[in-house]
Scaffold this motif. Sequence first.
Motif, PDB file in Angstrom:
ATOM      1  N   PHE B 120       0.832  -1.002   0.729  1.00 18.11           N
ATOM      2  CA  PHE B 120       0.169  -0.182   0.133  1.00 18.11           C
ATOM      3  C   PHE B 120       0.887   0.934   0.063  1.00 18.11           C
ATOM      4  CE2 PHE B 120      -2.327  -3.249   1.783  1.00 18.11           C
ATOM      5  CZ  PHE B 120      -3.976  -3.396   0.654  1.00 18.11           C
ATOM      6  N   TYR B 121       1.729   1.468  -1.217  1.00 16.87           N
ATOM      7  CA  TYR B 121       2.206   2.343  -0.909  1.00 16.87           C
ATOM      8  C   TYR B 121       2.022   3.704  -1.444  1.00 16.87           C
ATOM      9  CZ  TYR B 121       3.050   0.105  -5.174  1.00 16.87           C
ATOM     10  OH  TYR B 121       2.873  -1.197  -6.498  1.00 16.87           O
ATOM     11  N   ARG B 122       0.639   4.261  -2.395  1.00 16.32           N
ATOM     12  CA  ARG B 122      -0.007   4.763  -2.830  1.00 16.32           C
ATOM     13  C   ARG B 122      -0.968   5.547  -2.239  1.00 16.32           C
ATOM     14  NH1 ARG B 122       0.785   2.368  -8.778  1.00 16.32           N
ATOM     15  NH2 ARG B 122      -0.052   0.434  -6.849  1.00 16.32           N
ATOM     16  N   ALA B 123      -0.881   6.955  -2.293  1.00 20.98           N
ATOM     17  CA  ALA B 123      -2.128   7.105  -1.801  1.00 20.98           C
ATOM     18  C   ALA B 123      -3.216   7.327  -2.551  1.00 20.98           C
ATOM     19  CB  ALA B 123      -1.974   8.138  -1.133  1.00 20.98           C
ATOM     20  N   VAL B 124      -4.340   7.027  -1.724  1.00 23.03           N
ATOM     21  CA  VAL B 124      -5.680   8.361  -3.315  1.00 23.03           C
ATOM     22  C   VAL B 124      -6.400   9.423  -2.470  1.00 23.03           C
ATOM     23  CG1 VAL B 124      -7.676   7.074  -4.040  1.00 23.03           C
ATOM     24  CG2 VAL B 124      -6.658   5.827  -4.053  1.00 23.03           C
TER      25      VAL B 124
END
Lengths: 157, 157
Positions: B120-124
Amino acid sequence: MSGNSDWFAPRGASAEVEEGSVLSPKFDADGLLTCVATDAATGEVLMLAHMNAEALIKTITTGEAWYFSRSRKMLWRKGETSGHSQRVVEMRVDCDQDAILIKVEQMGEGACHTGRRSCFYRAVPLGPKGRGPIALEFRDAEKVFDPREVYGDRKKR
Amino acid sequence: MSGNSDWFAPRGASAEVEEGSVLSPKFDADGLLTCVATDAATGEVLMLAHMNAEALIKTITTGEAWYFSRSRKMLWRKGETSGHSQRVVEMRVDCDQDAILIKVEQMGEGACHTGRRSCFYRAVPLGPKGRGPIALEFRDAEKVFDPREVYGDRKKR
Protein backbone atom coordinates in the motif's frame (compact mmCIF):
# COMPACT_ATOMS: atom_id res chain seq x y z
CA MET A 1 -22.49 11.13 -10.82
CA SER A 2 -20.87 10.84 -14.22
CA GLY A 3 -19.39 7.64 -15.67
CA ASN A 4 -16.57 5.80 -13.95
CA SER A 5 -14.18 6.67 -16.76
CA ASP A 6 -14.13 10.16 -15.32
CA TRP A 7 -12.64 8.68 -12.17
CA PHE A 8 -10.64 5.63 -13.11
CA ALA A 9 -8.14 5.01 -15.88
CA PRO A 10 -8.47 1.87 -18.00
CA ARG A 11 -6.27 -0.98 -16.79
CA GLY A 12 -2.89 -0.95 -18.51
CA ALA A 13 0.08 -3.32 -18.40
CA SER A 14 1.11 -4.43 -14.92
CA ALA A 15 4.11 -2.05 -14.83
CA GLU A 16 1.71 0.84 -15.39
CA VAL A 17 -0.75 -0.39 -12.78
CA GLU A 18 2.00 -0.96 -10.22
CA GLU A 19 4.34 1.96 -10.84
CA GLY A 20 1.96 4.49 -12.36
CA SER A 21 0.30 7.39 -10.62
CA VAL A 22 -3.24 6.99 -11.86
CA LEU A 23 -6.09 5.18 -10.16
CA SER A 24 -7.05 2.16 -12.21
CA PRO A 25 -8.85 -0.24 -9.89
CA LYS A 26 -9.37 -3.91 -10.67
CA PHE A 27 -12.89 -4.88 -9.71
CA ASP A 28 -13.57 -8.61 -9.48
CA ALA A 29 -16.22 -10.55 -11.43
CA ASP A 30 -18.86 -9.17 -9.04
CA GLY A 31 -17.60 -5.61 -9.51
CA LEU A 32 -15.98 -5.46 -6.07
CA LEU A 33 -12.71 -4.53 -4.42
CA THR A 34 -11.70 -5.66 -0.95
CA CYS A 35 -11.21 -2.88 1.58
CA VAL A 36 -9.46 -3.12 4.93
CA ALA A 37 -10.20 -0.40 7.49
CA THR A 38 -7.71 0.38 10.24
CA ASP A 39 -7.84 2.79 13.15
CA ALA A 40 -5.88 5.83 11.96
CA ALA A 41 -4.57 6.48 15.46
CA THR A 42 -3.53 2.99 16.58
CA GLY A 43 -3.21 1.04 13.32
CA GLU A 44 -5.53 -1.67 14.66
CA VAL A 45 -7.37 -3.57 11.91
CA LEU A 46 -11.05 -2.83 12.50
CA MET A 47 -12.85 -4.63 9.69
CA LEU A 48 -12.72 -5.94 6.18
CA ALA A 49 -15.46 -5.21 3.68
CA HIS A 50 -16.09 -4.65 -0.02
CA MET A 51 -16.56 -1.64 -2.27
CA ASN A 52 -18.06 -1.43 -5.71
CA ALA A 53 -17.20 1.51 -8.00
CA GLU A 54 -19.95 3.65 -6.54
CA ALA A 55 -18.91 2.96 -2.93
CA LEU A 56 -15.31 3.78 -3.81
CA ILE A 57 -16.27 7.07 -5.48
CA LYS A 58 -18.58 8.04 -2.62
CA THR A 59 -15.86 7.29 -0.08
CA ILE A 60 -13.37 9.40 -2.03
CA THR A 61 -15.70 12.35 -2.51
CA THR A 62 -17.32 12.41 0.95
CA GLY A 63 -14.39 11.28 3.09
CA GLU A 64 -16.72 8.84 4.84
CA ALA A 65 -16.59 5.06 4.42
CA TRP A 66 -19.15 3.56 2.03
CA TYR A 67 -19.23 -0.15 1.32
CA PHE A 68 -21.17 -2.60 -0.79
CA SER A 69 -22.89 -5.35 1.17
CA ARG A 70 -22.55 -8.70 -0.57
CA SER A 71 -25.30 -10.27 1.54
CA ARG A 72 -27.80 -7.44 1.13
CA LYS A 73 -26.56 -6.54 -2.38
CA MET A 74 -26.70 -2.85 -1.68
CA LEU A 75 -24.60 0.22 -1.17
CA TRP A 76 -24.14 1.01 2.47
CA ARG A 77 -22.77 3.99 4.35
CA LYS A 78 -20.96 2.67 7.40
CA GLY A 79 -22.89 3.86 10.44
CA GLU A 80 -26.11 4.77 8.64
CA THR A 81 -28.08 2.70 11.16
CA SER A 82 -25.71 2.57 14.11
CA GLY A 83 -24.27 6.09 13.92
CA HIS A 84 -20.85 4.40 14.01
CA SER A 85 -19.56 6.01 10.87
CA GLN A 86 -15.94 6.11 9.73
CA ARG A 87 -14.18 9.32 8.76
CA VAL A 88 -11.43 8.46 6.32
CA VAL A 89 -8.11 10.02 7.25
CA GLU A 90 -6.15 8.40 4.44
CA MET A 91 -6.87 6.02 1.58
CA ARG A 92 -4.26 3.77 -0.02
CA VAL A 93 -4.42 1.40 -2.99
CA ASP A 94 -2.28 -1.71 -3.32
CA CYS A 95 0.24 -2.67 -5.99
CA ASP A 96 -2.15 -4.37 -8.39
CA GLN A 97 -4.99 -2.04 -7.43
CA ASP A 98 -7.48 -4.69 -6.38
CA ALA A 99 -7.46 -3.77 -2.70
CA ILE A 100 -8.01 -0.58 -0.73
CA LEU A 101 -6.75 0.39 2.72
CA ILE A 102 -8.53 3.13 4.61
CA LYS A 103 -7.20 4.58 7.83
CA VAL A 104 -10.24 5.85 9.68
CA GLU A 105 -11.46 7.70 12.69
CA GLN A 106 -14.11 5.31 14.03
CA MET A 107 -17.13 7.10 15.46
CA GLY A 108 -19.08 5.54 18.35
CA GLU A 109 -16.36 3.27 19.77
CA GLY A 110 -16.97 0.14 17.73
CA ALA A 111 -16.65 -0.93 14.09
CA CYS A 112 -18.06 -4.44 14.54
CA HIS A 113 -21.79 -5.06 14.49
CA THR A 114 -21.36 -7.53 17.37
CA GLY A 115 -20.49 -4.59 19.63
CA ARG A 116 -16.71 -4.91 19.59
CA ARG A 117 -14.12 -2.36 18.59
CA SER A 118 -12.76 -4.63 15.84
CA CYS A 119 -14.24 -7.60 13.99
CA PHE A 120 -11.09 -9.61 14.72
CA TYR A 121 -11.80 -10.52 18.36
CA ARG A 122 -10.95 -14.23 18.19
CA ALA A 123 -7.56 -15.88 17.73
CA VAL A 124 -6.94 -19.09 15.81
CA PRO A 125 -4.29 -21.09 17.68
CA LEU A 126 -1.34 -22.17 15.56
CA GLY A 127 0.53 -25.46 15.50
CA PRO A 128 -0.65 -29.03 15.97
CA LYS A 129 -4.25 -29.41 17.05
CA GLY A 130 -6.19 -32.00 19.02
CA ARG A 131 -9.27 -33.91 17.89
CA GLY A 132 -12.10 -32.08 16.15
CA PRO A 133 -12.44 -28.59 14.75
CA ILE A 134 -10.12 -25.82 15.87
CA ALA A 135 -11.14 -24.01 19.06
CA LEU A 136 -10.98 -20.21 18.93
CA GLU A 137 -9.71 -17.99 21.75
CA PHE A 138 -11.48 -14.71 22.49
CA ARG A 139 -9.10 -11.75 22.65
CA ASP A 140 -9.86 -8.01 22.88
CA ALA A 141 -13.48 -9.20 22.78
CA GLU A 142 -14.97 -6.76 25.27
CA LYS A 143 -18.18 -5.21 23.97
CA VAL A 144 -17.99 -1.43 23.68
CA PHE A 145 -21.66 -1.06 22.78
CA ASP A 146 -24.82 -3.15 23.00
CA PRO A 147 -25.78 -4.22 19.47
CA ARG A 148 -29.43 -4.80 20.49
CA GLU A 149 -29.72 -1.17 21.54
CA VAL A 150 -28.02 0.09 18.41
CA TYR A 151 -29.55 -2.12 15.73
CA GLY A 152 -32.73 -3.46 17.30
CA ASP A 153 -33.78 -6.28 15.01
CA ARG A 154 -32.09 -4.83 11.97
CA LYS A 155 -29.00 -6.23 10.37
CA LYS A 156 -25.62 -4.58 10.81
CA ARG A 157 -24.95 -1.26 9.15
CA MET B 1 -3.84 -34.17 5.26
CA SER B 2 -7.25 -35.46 6.26
CA GLY B 3 -10.60 -33.88 5.28
CA ASN B 4 -11.45 -30.32 6.18
CA SER B 5 -14.17 -31.49 8.56
CA ASP B 6 -11.35 -32.47 10.91
CA TRP B 7 -10.39 -28.81 11.03
CA PHE B 8 -13.49 -26.73 10.53
CA ALA B 9 -16.97 -26.97 12.01
CA PRO B 10 -19.97 -26.77 9.69
CA ARG B 11 -21.45 -23.26 9.45
CA GLY B 12 -24.21 -22.76 12.01
CA ALA B 13 -26.58 -19.86 12.68
CA SER B 14 -24.97 -16.43 12.71
CA ALA B 15 -25.02 -16.21 16.53
CA GLU B 16 -22.96 -19.39 16.63
CA VAL B 17 -20.55 -18.21 13.96
CA GLU B 18 -20.09 -14.82 15.64
CA GLU B 19 -20.12 -15.71 19.33
CA GLY B 20 -18.99 -19.32 19.23
CA SER B 21 -15.51 -20.64 19.89
CA VAL B 22 -15.10 -22.98 16.97
CA LEU B 23 -13.48 -22.26 13.63
CA SER B 24 -16.12 -22.40 10.91
CA PRO B 25 -14.77 -20.41 7.97
CA LYS B 26 -16.97 -19.15 5.17
CA PHE B 27 -15.20 -19.72 1.87
CA ASP B 28 -16.60 -17.81 -1.11
CA ALA B 29 -17.87 -19.33 -4.36
CA ASP B 30 -14.25 -19.83 -5.45
CA GLY B 31 -13.37 -21.52 -2.16
CA LEU B 32 -11.42 -18.53 -0.85
CA LEU B 33 -11.14 -16.32 2.22
CA THR B 34 -9.54 -12.90 2.22
CA CYS B 35 -6.47 -12.54 4.41
CA VAL B 36 -4.83 -9.32 5.55
CA ALA B 37 -1.24 -9.52 6.78
CA THR B 38 0.13 -6.91 9.15
CA ASP B 39 3.56 -6.39 10.64
CA ALA B 40 3.34 -7.90 14.13
CA ALA B 41 5.72 -5.29 15.53
CA THR B 42 4.36 -2.08 14.00
CA GLY B 43 0.81 -2.98 12.96
CA GLU B 44 1.48 -1.75 9.41
CA VAL B 45 -0.74 -3.40 6.80
CA LEU B 46 1.67 -5.27 4.53
CA MET B 47 -0.54 -7.01 1.99
CA LEU B 48 -3.89 -8.53 1.25
CA ALA B 49 -4.22 -11.95 -0.34
CA HIS B 50 -6.43 -15.02 -0.42
CA MET B 51 -6.41 -18.43 1.23
CA ASN B 52 -8.25 -21.58 0.25
CA ALA B 53 -8.87 -24.31 2.84
CA GLU B 54 -5.50 -25.91 2.17
CA ALA B 55 -3.60 -22.61 2.50
CA LEU B 56 -5.41 -21.87 5.75
CA ILE B 57 -4.60 -25.30 7.20
CA LYS B 58 -0.97 -25.10 6.08
CA THR B 59 -0.63 -21.64 7.63
CA ILE B 60 -2.11 -22.88 10.91
CA THR B 61 0.01 -26.01 11.09
CA THR B 62 3.34 -24.57 9.90
CA GLY B 63 3.11 -21.05 11.36
CA GLU B 64 4.21 -19.70 7.97
CA ALA B 65 1.94 -17.79 5.60
CA TRP B 66 0.52 -19.80 2.70
CA TYR B 67 -1.82 -18.22 0.18
CA PHE B 68 -3.78 -19.21 -2.89
CA SER B 69 -2.93 -17.22 -6.01
CA ARG B 70 -6.05 -16.32 -7.96
CA SER B 71 -4.07 -15.41 -11.06
CA ARG B 72 -1.87 -18.50 -11.07
CA LYS B 73 -4.57 -20.71 -9.53
CA MET B 74 -2.14 -22.39 -7.20
CA LEU B 75 -1.16 -22.76 -3.60
CA TRP B 76 1.76 -20.56 -2.75
CA ARG B 77 4.05 -20.29 0.26
CA LYS B 78 4.90 -16.64 0.71
CA GLY B 79 8.60 -16.26 0.06
CA GLU B 80 9.10 -19.55 -1.77
CA THR B 81 10.82 -17.71 -4.63
CA SER B 82 11.93 -14.51 -2.92
CA GLY B 83 12.89 -15.89 0.47
CA HIS B 84 10.67 -13.19 1.92
CA SER B 85 8.54 -15.53 3.96
CA GLN B 86 6.18 -14.54 6.76
CA ARG B 87 6.29 -16.12 10.20
CA VAL B 88 2.83 -15.88 11.71
CA VAL B 89 2.87 -14.49 15.23
CA GLU B 90 -0.90 -14.46 15.66
CA MET B 91 -3.92 -15.37 13.54
CA ARG B 92 -7.38 -13.87 14.04
CA VAL B 93 -10.71 -14.57 12.35
CA ASP B 94 -13.45 -11.97 11.91
CA CYS B 95 -17.02 -11.94 13.18
CA ASP B 96 -18.63 -13.75 10.26
CA GLN B 97 -15.51 -15.87 9.67
CA ASP B 98 -14.96 -14.91 6.04
CA ALA B 99 -11.74 -12.99 6.66
CA ILE B 100 -8.44 -13.76 8.35
CA LEU B 101 -5.93 -11.40 9.91
CA ILE B 102 -2.36 -12.58 10.37
CA LYS B 103 0.20 -10.60 12.32
CA VAL B 104 3.53 -11.60 10.87
CA GLU B 105 7.24 -11.25 11.14
CA GLN B 106 8.19 -10.34 7.58
CA MET B 107 11.47 -11.90 6.46
CA GLY B 108 13.70 -10.08 3.99
CA GLU B 109 12.48 -6.52 4.52
CA GLY B 110 9.66 -6.41 2.00
CA ALA B 111 6.25 -8.06 1.56
CA CYS B 112 5.46 -6.50 -1.81
CA HIS B 113 6.72 -8.05 -5.04
CA THR B 114 7.47 -4.53 -6.35
CA GLY B 115 10.25 -4.26 -3.76
CA ARG B 116 8.42 -2.23 -1.13
CA ARG B 117 7.82 -3.03 2.52
CA SER B 118 4.04 -2.89 2.03
CA CYS B 119 1.81 -3.20 -1.04
CA PHE B 120 0.00 0.00 0.00
CA TYR B 121 2.58 2.57 -1.17
CA ARG B 122 0.23 4.95 -2.98
CA ALA B 123 -2.39 7.25 -1.50
CA VAL B 124 -5.70 8.10 -3.16
CA PRO B 125 -6.45 11.80 -2.51
CA LEU B 126 -9.87 12.46 -0.99
CA GLY B 127 -12.37 15.19 -1.77
CA PRO B 128 -13.25 16.93 -5.01
CA LYS B 129 -11.08 16.05 -7.97
CA GLY B 130 -10.07 17.84 -11.15
CA ARG B 131 -10.53 16.62 -14.71
CA GLY B 132 -9.68 13.06 -15.64
CA PRO B 133 -8.85 9.98 -13.58
CA ILE B 134 -7.64 10.33 -10.00
CA ALA B 135 -3.89 10.92 -9.58
CA LEU B 136 -2.17 8.77 -6.94
CA GLU B 137 0.50 10.02 -4.53
CA PHE B 138 3.45 7.81 -3.70
CA ARG B 139 4.01 7.43 0.06
CA ASP B 140 6.39 5.11 1.93
CA ALA B 141 7.27 3.89 -1.56
CA GLU B 142 11.00 3.42 -1.08
CA LYS B 143 12.19 0.11 -2.47
CA VAL B 144 13.77 -2.11 0.18
CA PHE B 145 14.88 -4.74 -2.33
CA ASP B 146 15.38 -4.99 -6.08
CA PRO B 147 12.60 -7.21 -7.50
CA ARG B 148 14.67 -8.02 -10.62
CA GLU B 149 17.39 -9.50 -8.44
CA VAL B 150 14.93 -11.44 -6.34
CA TYR B 151 12.49 -12.71 -8.94
CA GLY B 152 14.36 -12.47 -12.22
CA ASP B 153 11.67 -12.91 -14.85
CA ARG B 154 9.38 -14.88 -12.59
CA LYS B 155 6.16 -13.61 -11.18
CA LYS B 156 5.84 -12.59 -7.54
CA ARG B 157 5.99 -15.23 -4.83
